[in-house]
Design an enzyme around this catalytic site. Structure first.
Site, short mmCIF file in Angstrom:
data_model
loop_
_atom_site.label_atom_id
_atom_site.label_comp_id
_atom_site.label_asym_id
_atom_site.label_seq_id
_atom_site.Cartn_x
_atom_site.Cartn_y
_atom_site.Cartn_z
N LYS A 126 61.28 -23.02 79.65
CA LYS A 126 60.64 -23.25 80.95
C LYS A 126 60.75 -24.71 81.40
O LYS A 126 61.03 -24.98 82.56
CB LYS A 126 59.17 -22.83 80.86
N MET B 185 72.79 17.50 70.96
CA MET B 185 73.85 17.20 69.99
C MET B 185 73.30 17.22 68.57
O MET B 185 73.95 17.74 67.65
CB MET B 185 74.49 15.85 70.30
N GLU C 210 63.43 -4.10 81.27
CA GLU C 210 64.52 -5.06 81.05
C GLU C 210 65.75 -4.41 80.43
O GLU C 210 66.87 -4.86 80.65
CB GLU C 210 64.06 -6.23 80.17
N PHE D 101 52.68 -17.87 73.21
CA PHE D 101 52.58 -16.60 73.94
C PHE D 101 53.95 -16.21 74.50
O PHE D 101 54.64 -17.01 75.10
CB PHE D 101 51.57 -16.73 75.08
N GLN D 102 54.31 -14.98 74.29
CA GLN D 102 55.61 -14.42 74.72
C GLN D 102 56.78 -15.24 74.19
O GLN D 102 57.79 -15.42 74.88
CB GLN D 102 55.67 -14.27 76.24
#
Lengths: 163, 583
Positions: free
Chosen positions: B181, B497, B69, B131-132
């Site tokens: 949802k 760097m 993502e 959940f999630q």
């Protein structure tokens, strides 16, 4: 010079707006001395009174950053004009024996109110300017303050004469 | 299973009482906004949106399935930087959302319009540690320009419109919209409020004429003027105005990292980049100027170094659309809150109105002679005699062999600075780099976004061997969508760097910066079905680049470079030009 500034912020009355404002302060390292917030006459909006300290440049930055928040409608630095401010404080003091009348005396002098009383404590409500609050706290300190609750300052710009 | 018939847009326009689902409204709204590309990754909480997308909108959107993502947001960001249009990402709840945080913070720091739509658990479960579930609105509040949780389907279309307005206007930035949802499943009639006005959001875009007048006066009076141009010039498409003003008044122009491409790098008035790894000439010019016109730039610490020494003899005009950028780091004489393009156009008109005196060029002759002297004193340089590949040489060759025509993305670190120094950008939106946040792993997914936007353009990610491993999984994405992104890895086996700082400032104790334990990038490319090429000596560089650019499809070019090469010049953090390290 680190001056105290009273900033009045009109915001949309929506979930998360307080978090946006307080998060902006903490995220950028600005200080909030006190913050009072409640809906305005129009329940769609809320008014925040924020007392903060900082140098001129910091205060300018705070005001700009507040204005940048999408839910913020209006920001005013009341300190730049004439305003009326009040804070309400609830003070619980130990009040037994001769101290009891001393507390009640002070309550009268400061036009405070007794809101709760027991055998050995008195709880008073006092509202006023910061200097008045400071004064009563100073006088009550030797008596023995058990608990103290402050609402934080609320402030309003003085109306212009003739308006 | 029978398909649910869903009415077409025209039917709905005739009958606005027809109810459609939140998922459907989301996609109709994106269409109404002119979105044609979505980068994303599915999951349980957004399964309804993906279903409607595949079932009914496959002809309306190009959907790019990334492999992480974070890459979805970087790709949307790269798409936005390359095109000027907002980029859109769609991900699921919980980890899907938290994985977007770096992408959002990257876009936020660089003012890039990105819309991220996250799934969320059903409203009834919010706050229950479902959940999630993650409080993604809370998490991303400080790294988005604004964000929303949509709790009723009736608010959805309006919220999306508001998100697009906020993301794309004023100082642009990322906006996240969180979609529970049940809101995606609930139905309501659809109307998209394209004419929506926001009562509490009205960015200032028009410059205040008296300030413009004052700025014009100062520009005409100055004897040692410099323009310091930043990313805001690109955002507002003010590059033409910038060039007109510079040429009209013979003004030298230096650019920030974010500003590269806003003024032609090959233009005789270009001083190149300024700041920590800017050119000697640009930094000396800013240090010695008597007037600094800052436009669309924000006096970042990597630009100014020690703020007290920065342009200390100069009057400063600062044009920026964000009032918070003005007087934030440095006091300025003429603050102008405005869109850069509007302000520059007004400035040009004001200067024309007053007339440029015939002796103007003559007045600036000494200054330009000084600039030329600084240039000959210290040019960008590296040792050209070694058989071991110098990373600068690779970038220089890339520039030559692409005739400066590629869209370049970078990772972060030495690769980024060498790309900024040795590739000259003549056009805006051709250099995509994470300037503010400095996100390693940005370049490759950003290249994916740019390549999706411009399938026929040459898109090259100039990478380091460290950064490229931060989003290497996107090789699968470029393979899947046949995106011919080219990756040039300047492979020195170090987090270069940081190693350079350790060499200079930490007694050469290379604490945990050796990353020689790395994959064989050629084999890795092959494992993903891409092409891998390697150059190990200077003489091989040109042929590898040529072959890489000629090869269709994605290619990794692995350049095994001098391990301990440094980026110079360098103004140490918090230092001034007096502390500039030249080699």
């Amino acid at each position: 010079m680190e001056d105290s500034h009273v900033i009045s912020v009109l915001v949309e009355n929506k979930p998360g707006v307080l978090a946006r404002v307080s998060g902006m302060f903490s995220g950028r390292g600005f200080n909030i001395h006190s913050l009072a917030v409640a809906p305005t006459l129009d329940p769609e909006y809320s008014r925040m009174t924020i007392v903060t300290q900082g140098k001129e440049q910091i205060i300018e930055q705070i005001i700009k950053q507040l204005r940048k928040l999408v839910n913020v409608v209006k920001v005013q630095d009341l300190t730049r004009g004439d305003y009326v401010d009040r804070e309400m404080v609830l003070i619980r003091v130990r009040a037994t024996g001769p101290k009891r009348s001393e507390v009640l005396n002070l309550t009268d002098i400061f036009r405070a109110k007794v809101v709760d009383v027991t055998h050995d404590t008195v709880t008073i409500e006092v509202s006023g300017t910061q200097s008045k609050i400071d004064a009563i706290l100073e006088l009550l300190a030797p008596v023995g303050i058990l608990d103290l609750l402050r609402t934080g300052m609320v402030a309003i710009q003085r109306a212009r004469k003739g308006s | 299973m029978t398909k649910t018939p869903i009415c077409t847009l025209s039917e709905r326009e005739l009958n606005p009482t027809v109810k459609i689902s939140g998922a459907h409204i989301l996609l109709e709204s994106l269409k109404a906004e002119g979105v044609d590309t979505i980068f994303g990754y599915p999951g349980g909480a957004v399964i309804d949106v993906f279903d409607v997308l595949a079932r009914h909108f496959s002809g309306d959107f190009r959907f790019v399935l990334v492999r992480h993502e974070q890459a979805a947001v970087h790709a949307a960001d790269g798409y936005a930087r390359a095109t000027g249009k907002p980029g859109v990402a769609l991900v699921t709840s919980g980890p899907g959302g938290t994985n977007t945080v770096t992408g959002l913070a990257t876009a936020y720091m660089d003012s890039i319009p990105v819309l991220v739509f996250t799934g969320q658990v059903p409203t009834a479960l919010i706050g229950n540690d479902a959940f999630q579930e993650a409080d993604i609105v809370g998490i991303t509040r400080p790294c988005t320009k604004h964000n929303h949780l949509v709790s009723r389907v009736e608010d959805l279309a309006r919220t999306i419109r508001e998100a697009f307005i906020v993301a794309t206007t004023g100082r642009p930035g990322p906006v996240l919209v969180d979609l529970p949802k049940d809101v995606m499943q609930a139905k309501t009639p659809f109307h998209y409020p394209l004419d929506l006005e926001l009562a509490t959001y009205k960015p200032t875009v028009k410059a205040h004429p008296p300030s413009i007048k004052r700025a014009a006066d100062l520009l005409l009076e100055a004897r040692r003027p410099v323009i310091y141009a930043g990313g805001g010039v690109i955002t507002s498409a003010a590059h033409q105005e910038l060039r007109t003003l510079a040429e009209m008044l013979f003004l030298p122009v230096t650019m920030t990292l974010m500003g590269l491409g806003c003024f032609p790098g090959t233009h005789p008035l270009s001083l190149g980049m300024l700041g920590m790894h800017g050119t000697y000439r640009a930094n000396m010019a800013v240090s010695g100027c008597d007037l600094l016109l800052a436009v669309g730039a924000r006096f970042d610490d990597r630009v100014t170094g020690k703020i007290e020494e920065f342009a200390k003899d100069a009057k400063i005009i600062h044009i920026d659309i964000d009032p918070t950028s003005i007087q934030k780091n440095i006091g300025v004489d003429v603050p102008i809150v405005a869109d850069a393009r509007d302000a520059m156009a007004q400035l040009i008109a004001a200067v024309r109105g007053q007339g440029v005196p015939p002796e103007h060029r003559e007045n600036l002759k000494d200054w330009h002679a000084q600039l030329t002297a600084w240039r000959s004193e210290q040019r960008l340089r590296f040792d050209r005699t070694t058989e071991t590949i110098k990373p600068q040489y690779v970038v220089e060759k890339l520039y030559e062999l692409t005739a400066g025509r590629a869209i370049i993305t970078t990772e972060v670190g030495q690769n980024q600075m060498w790309a900024a120094q040795y590739y000259l950008f003549d056009e805006p939106r051709t250099f995509l780099t994470s300037g503010g946040l400095g996100t390693m792993g940005y370049g490759f997914p950003a290249a994916v976004g740019a390549q999706v936007a411009f399938p026929d353009k040459l898109v090259i990610d100039i990478a380091g061997d460290g950064s490229i491993q931060m989003n290497i999984q996107e090789l699968a994405t470029v393979k899947q969508y046949k995106l011919p992104v080219k990756i040039a890895i300047l492979n020195n086996g170090f987090l270069g760097m940081v190693r350079q700082w350790q060499e200079r400032f930490y007694d050469q104790l290379y604490a945990h910066t050796d990353i020689t334990a790395a994959p064989d990038f050629v084999k890795l490319a092959e494992a993903y079905g891409a092409v891998g090429l390697r150059a190990e000596t200077t003489s091989e560089v040109e042929s590898v680049i040529k072959r890489g650019l000629e090869t269709p499809g994605p290619v990794i070019m692995d350049f095994v470079v001098e391990r301990e090469e440094g980026v110079y010049p360098m103004v140490p953090a918090g230092g001034s030009v007096k502390n500039m390290i030249l080699v």
